[in-house]
Design a protein around this motif. Structure first.
Motif, mmCIF file in Angstrom:
data_model
loop_
_atom_site.group_PDB
_atom_site.id
_atom_site.type_symbol
_atom_site.label_atom_id
_atom_site.label_comp_id
_atom_site.label_asym_id
_atom_site.label_seq_id
_atom_site.Cartn_x
_atom_site.Cartn_y
_atom_site.Cartn_z
ATOM 1 N N PRO A 62 0.798 -1.234 0.000
ATOM 2 C CA PRO A 62 0.000 0.000 0.000
ATOM 3 C C PRO A 62 0.832 1.287 0.000
ATOM 4 O O PRO A 62 0.266 2.371 -0.134
ATOM 5 N N GLU A 63 2.141 1.189 0.177
ATOM 6 C CA GLU A 63 3.007 2.363 0.076
ATOM 7 C C GLU A 63 3.440 2.613 -1.364
ATOM 8 O O GLU A 63 4.179 3.549 -1.640
ATOM 9 N N ILE A 89 -7.508 7.225 -15.901
ATOM 10 C CA ILE A 89 -7.193 8.633 -16.176
ATOM 11 C C ILE A 89 -7.135 8.857 -17.684
ATOM 12 O O ILE A 89 -6.401 8.163 -18.405
ATOM 13 N N ALA A 90 -7.895 9.819 -18.158
ATOM 14 C CA ALA A 90 -7.938 10.131 -19.585
ATOM 15 C C ALA A 90 -6.566 10.587 -20.071
ATOM 16 O O ALA A 90 -5.767 11.145 -19.313
ATOM 17 N N ASP A 91 -6.300 10.371 -21.370
ATOM 18 C CA ASP A 91 -4.992 10.711 -21.925
ATOM 19 C C ASP A 91 -4.658 12.186 -21.747
ATOM 20 O O ASP A 91 -3.534 12.543 -21.390
ATOM 21 N N GLU A 92 -5.627 13.052 -22.016
ATOM 22 C CA GLU A 92 -5.354 14.485 -21.901
ATOM 23 C C GLU A 92 -4.990 14.860 -20.467
ATOM 24 O O GLU A 92 -4.068 15.644 -20.226
ATOM 25 N N ALA A 93 -5.704 14.285 -19.485
ATOM 26 C CA ALA A 93 -5.408 14.582 -18.080
ATOM 27 C C ALA A 93 -4.063 14.005 -17.668
ATOM 28 O O ALA A 93 -3.415 14.519 -16.753
ATOM 29 N N GLY A 94 -3.636 12.924 -18.343
ATOM 30 C CA GLY A 94 -2.392 12.260 -17.972
ATOM 31 C C GLY A 94 -1.157 12.820 -18.643
ATOM 32 O O GLY A 94 -0.059 12.247 -18.512
ATOM 33 N N ARG A 95 -1.278 13.932 -19.358
ATOM 34 C CA ARG A 95 -0.113 14.535 -19.998
ATOM 35 C C ARG A 95 0.945 14.912 -18.964
ATOM 36 O O ARG A 95 0.630 15.433 -17.899
ATOM 37 N N GLY A 96 2.199 14.640 -19.303
ATOM 38 C CA GLY A 96 3.289 14.935 -18.381
ATOM 39 C C GLY A 96 3.619 13.790 -17.450
ATOM 40 O O GLY A 96 4.613 13.849 -16.731
ATOM 41 N N LEU A 97 2.794 12.742 -17.461
ATOM 42 C CA LEU A 97 3.070 11.564 -16.653
ATOM 43 C C LEU A 97 3.846 10.552 -17.495
ATOM 44 O O LEU A 97 3.912 10.664 -18.720
ATOM 45 N N PRO A 98 4.489 9.560 -16.871
ATOM 46 C CA PRO A 98 5.407 8.668 -17.603
ATOM 47 C C PRO A 98 4.761 7.981 -18.806
ATOM 48 O O PRO A 98 3.560 7.695 -18.815
ATOM 49 N N GLU A 99 5.590 7.716 -19.801
ATOM 50 C CA GLU A 99 5.133 7.031 -21.008
ATOM 51 C C GLU A 99 5.386 5.531 -20.938
ATOM 52 O O GLU A 99 5.096 4.807 -21.895
ATOM 53 N N SER A 100 5.926 5.057 -19.826
ATOM 54 C CA SER A 100 6.184 3.631 -19.631
ATOM 55 C C SER A 100 5.693 3.233 -18.246
ATOM 56 O O SER A 100 5.500 4.102 -17.375
ATOM 57 N N PRO A 101 5.466 1.944 -17.991
ATOM 58 C CA PRO A 101 4.989 1.529 -16.661
ATOM 59 C C PRO A 101 5.982 1.933 -15.579
ATOM 60 O O PRO A 101 7.195 1.748 -15.735
ATOM 61 N N THR A 102 5.462 2.491 -14.490
ATOM 62 C CA THR A 102 6.322 3.059 -13.455
ATOM 63 C C THR A 102 5.767 2.746 -12.075
ATOM 64 O O THR A 102 4.588 2.960 -11.821
ATOM 65 N N VAL A 103 6.630 2.253 -11.199
ATOM 66 C CA VAL A 103 6.276 2.071 -9.791
ATOM 67 C C VAL A 103 6.672 3.343 -9.045
ATOM 68 O O VAL A 103 7.780 3.857 -9.225
ATOM 69 N N PHE A 104 5.778 3.855 -8.216
ATOM 70 C CA PHE A 104 6.090 5.075 -7.476
ATOM 71 C C PHE A 104 5.560 4.972 -6.053
ATOM 72 O O PHE A 104 4.669 4.162 -5.760
ATOM 73 N N GLY A 105 6.115 5.804 -5.172
ATOM 74 C CA GLY A 105 5.678 5.831 -3.786
ATOM 75 C C GLY A 105 4.393 6.621 -3.629
ATOM 76 O O GLY A 105 4.175 7.622 -4.319
ATOM 77 N N VAL A 106 3.541 6.167 -2.726
ATOM 78 C CA VAL A 106 2.260 6.835 -2.467
ATOM 79 C C VAL A 106 2.359 7.595 -1.148
ATOM 80 O O VAL A 106 2.433 6.994 -0.075
ATOM 81 N N ALA A 107 2.379 8.912 -1.238
ATOM 82 C CA ALA A 107 2.419 9.753 -0.041
ATOM 83 C C ALA A 107 1.070 9.707 0.681
ATOM 84 O O ALA A 107 0.039 9.397 0.075
ATOM 85 N N PRO A 108 1.056 10.016 1.985
ATOM 86 C CA PRO A 108 -0.202 9.999 2.736
ATOM 87 C C PRO A 108 -1.295 10.861 2.107
ATOM 88 O O PRO A 108 -2.468 10.493 2.121
ATOM 89 N N ARG A 257 7.566 6.667 12.582
ATOM 90 C CA ARG A 257 7.184 8.015 13.017
ATOM 91 C C ARG A 257 6.749 8.886 11.849
ATOM 92 O O ARG A 257 6.151 9.936 12.037
ATOM 93 N N GLY A 258 7.069 8.459 10.645
ATOM 94 C CA GLY A 258 6.722 9.261 9.477
ATOM 95 C C GLY A 258 7.524 10.524 9.372
ATOM 96 O O GLY A 258 7.052 11.526 8.836
#
Length: 267
Positions: A62-63, A89-108, A257-258
């Motif tokens: 979940p992180e 997420i629609a393509d237009e809204a997703g502009r600027g996000l990665p063009e390949s599959p990406t694992v990322f951290g989820v902030a609180p 402790r975060g």
């Protein structure tokens, strides 16, 4: 035990600009390989997901979440069950996000926004609140840092899958590679070679990453550092703290402790 397929949703309208699907995935269930006509964020607010994409398979906690660009074929399941949240997420809204599959951290904050978006999904957006939540989600996704912290996993059907599932269920199992080779009917050398080929790292490195992955899962579930060290099979709490700090760059106490400088982006 075998895995059971879940029907992939079909005939749905495209997101405008974001749609959130909430679903419980029972243990050993999966969505067969498929693709969408829009981008997707694969995430679980609790439990652990197995994701297969572009010939690779890995596990996320979940992180973590996975960004999947439009049209990318993928498969998602859960070994022990999970509360799944899928962001379309629609393509237009997703502009600027990665063009390949990406694992990322989820902030609180991103976690809270996803939970809120799921809660208000389908409601009329009379005052623009849902749009503001969507905008904040997109802002958070653009700020999220890619990370290599996902746990690699063998492709389905491999004999190594049984090994990985057994160690995931009992990370304190200290059996040596030779013993696991005998269990699977292969030599230690064959096991090592197949592990490198199918998983992309050595068995020893994978087991070390598994323990780190499980540590984050256990502590996120409320276990203290000492109990977590015991559950993972470390000889002492200090040995666990040293291993965690070596891999993560900060102590497990700091994680709990975060207070880490990049909390939510490196875990």
């Amino acid at each position: 035990m075998t895995w059971e397929a879940i029907e992939v949703p079909s005939g749905l309208a495209p997101p405008q600009p974001i749609r959130v699907r909430a679903q419980s995935i029972p243990a050993r269930h999966y969505f067969p390989e498929h693709a969408h006509r829009w981008n997707q964020v694969v995430y679980a607010i609790s439990g652990v997901l197995t994701v297969a994409v572009e010939g690779h398979s890995f596990v996320i906690s979940p992180e973590q979440a996975v960004w999947l660009p439009t049209g990318l074929r993928h498969r998602v399941g859960s070994l022990l069950g999970a509360e799944f949240r899928s962001l379309w997420i629609a393509d237009e809204a997703g502009r600027g996000l990665p063009e390949s599959p990406t694992v990322f951290g989820v902030a609180p904050l991103l976690n809270a926004l996803i939970v809120e978006a799921a809660a208000i999904e389908g409601e009329a957006d009379r005052d623009g609140y849902a749009s503001r939540v969507s905008d904040l989600i997109l802002d958070q996704l653009r700020r999220a840092r890619p990370l290599p912290g996902a746990l690699p996993w063998p492709r389905g059907g491999s004999s190594l899958t049984a090994l990985c599932e057994a160690l995931y269920a009992d990370p304190a199992d200290a059996r040596a590679p030779a013993a696991w080779g005998r269990e699977l009917g292969m030599s230690e050398r064959t096991l090592a070679r197949r592990f490198e080929t199918e998983v992309g790292m050595s068995f020893r490195s994978w087991r070390r990453r598994l323990r780190l992955f499980k540590a984050i899962e256990l502590m996120g579930g409320g276990l203290d550092v000492t109990r977590t060290a015991m559950e993972l099979g470390y000889g002492s709490t200090s040995a666990f703290v040293y291993a965690f700090r070596t891999e993560m760059g900060f102590s497990p106490q700091a994680y709990m402790r975060g207070r880490t400088p990049d909390q939510g982006t490196h875990c």
